[in-house]
Design a protein around this motif. Sequence first.
Motif, PDB file in Angstrom:
ATOM      1  N   UNK A 140       0.830  -1.201   0.000  1.00 47.38           N
ATOM      2  CA  UNK A 140       0.000   0.000   0.000  1.00 47.38           C
ATOM      3  C   UNK A 140       0.866   1.254   0.000  1.00 47.38           C
ATOM      4  N   UNK A 141       1.938   1.242   0.788  1.00 56.65           N
ATOM      5  CA  UNK A 141       2.819   2.392   0.837  1.00 56.65           C
ATOM      6  C   UNK A 141       3.460   2.679  -0.507  1.00 56.65           C
ATOM      7  N   UNK A 142       3.892   1.605  -1.199  1.00 55.68           N
ATOM      8  CA  UNK A 142       4.520   1.786  -2.505  1.00 55.68           C
ATOM      9  C   UNK A 142       3.528   2.297  -3.541  1.00 55.68           C
ATOM     10  N   UNK A 143       2.317   1.757  -3.526  1.00 47.80           N
ATOM     11  CA  UNK A 143       1.301   2.167  -4.500  1.00 47.80           C
ATOM     12  C   UNK A 143       0.872   3.617  -4.288  1.00 47.80           C
ATOM     13  N   UNK A 144       0.682   3.999  -3.032  1.00 48.10           N
ATOM     14  CA  UNK A 144       0.250   5.369  -2.739  1.00 48.10           C
ATOM     15  C   UNK A 144       1.345   6.372  -3.073  1.00 48.10           C
ATOM     16  N   UNK A 145       2.606   5.978  -2.872  1.00 53.28           N
ATOM     17  CA  UNK A 145       3.700   6.889  -3.211  1.00 53.28           C
ATOM     18  C   UNK A 145       3.772   7.139  -4.709  1.00 53.28           C
ATOM     19  N   UNK A 146       3.412   6.135  -5.514  1.00 55.70           N
ATOM     20  CA  UNK A 146       3.436   6.295  -6.970  1.00 55.70           C
ATOM     21  C   UNK A 146       2.200   7.024  -7.488  1.00 55.70           C
ATOM     22  N   UNK A 147       1.093   6.887  -6.773  1.00 56.45           N
ATOM     23  CA  UNK A 147      -0.160   7.527  -7.205  1.00 56.45           C
ATOM     24  C   UNK A 147      -0.871   8.089  -5.973  1.00 56.45           C
ATOM     25  N   UNK A 148      -0.386   9.231  -5.458  1.00 52.54           N
ATOM     26  CA  UNK A 148      -0.974   9.808  -4.239  1.00 52.54           C
ATOM     27  C   UNK A 148      -2.479  10.020  -4.370  1.00 52.54           C
ATOM     28  N   UNK A 149      -3.194   9.579  -3.318  1.00 47.41           N
ATOM     29  CA  UNK A 149      -4.655   9.714  -3.266  1.00 47.41           C
ATOM     30  C   UNK A 149      -5.347   9.070  -4.466  1.00 47.41           C
ATOM     31  N   UNK A 150      -4.649   8.131  -5.106  1.00 54.54           N
ATOM     32  CA  UNK A 150      -5.211   7.452  -6.284  1.00 54.54           C
ATOM     33  C   UNK A 150      -5.642   8.470  -7.360  1.00 54.54           C
ATOM     34  N   UNK A 151      -4.939   9.580  -7.423  1.00 56.02           N
ATOM     35  CA  UNK A 151      -5.347  10.661  -8.316  1.00 56.02           C
ATOM     36  C   UNK A 151      -5.346  10.283  -9.788  1.00 56.02           C
ATOM     37  N   UNK A 152      -4.302   9.576 -10.242  1.00 58.43           N
ATOM     38  CA  UNK A 152      -4.234   9.197 -11.653  1.00 58.43           C
ATOM     39  C   UNK A 152      -5.347   8.218 -12.007  1.00 58.43           C
ATOM     40  N   UNK A 153      -5.545   7.257 -11.144  1.00 54.53           N
ATOM     41  CA  UNK A 153      -6.573   6.254 -11.405  1.00 54.53           C
ATOM     42  C   UNK A 153      -7.968   6.883 -11.383  1.00 54.53           C
TER      43      UNK A 153
END
Length: 291
Positions: A140-153
Amino acid sequence: MGKSATPSTLAGDLPVAAVHVLPMPSPGPALRDYARGELEAALDALAQTGDDLHEGVHRARKGLRRVRATLALGDGILGPGVGLVDREIKHLNTGLSLLRDAHALVETLARLHKRSRKGATRELLAQARADAVVAREATAGAEVSMDPAMGQRRGLIEVLAAALPALDWERLTPSAARMALADSDERSQRARGIALGKGGDSDWHRWRRRARRASQQRRALEAVGVAVPATAPEVFDKRTTERLGEAQDLTLLLDHCGKGSPFSKTERQALRAYAEPALARLRKRITTARR
């Protein structure tokens, strides 16, 4: 007194108005709104943060699968844009799979621990769950760091929701939608036959996936008022659904006992020794019950 006119005489003397049978309205616009609602729900689900993020990802992926199932009801009818929209949704869903798998492993180990009665097995599963929680938080930490707040998705979901009205929903007739559902049911039955005929892990997964697609399509059509036949009990009854879910838990656990496992070598060996025979017994019960 003269003879009264008979119906046949009247029919011969008077012009008969042509009877026009009006076509049933297209369910397409309602299905479009249904699919858009699922995308909006996925958008809200991915806005969750902290511990709620994991459940949000689960809900979002479920909604995205429902949208793909709805689009498949109009395959070849909704126009060339449907392929692009479907591919983007599939790509988005796949991109969320690492997060979902990490959380699913934690949930799976909790369910297996609850069902287990042997002390040593419960201890093993409890330790494995603790390891899985650590791995989940790292993912979860790695995914959120790459896409903060799931903004891109979330931005992509908004684009896809805006693209849905451009598809040719008016062309989708009730009969075409029912035919698409019938095709899904047929694919599910074929997959069932292969799985029950001593199929491998991929065959069992295919059966579950195709049965889920048919169920999602049936749900979508019923939601917009299109009458559809119920699923035949022998195809996918409640008990079979429960057992396939249990089998999926064991398969998921075994999938995490290989490369990239969050477990130690000793734990992997013990977990495989527990899960492999349990999965074999469960599949045998499913096969015997469905013959």
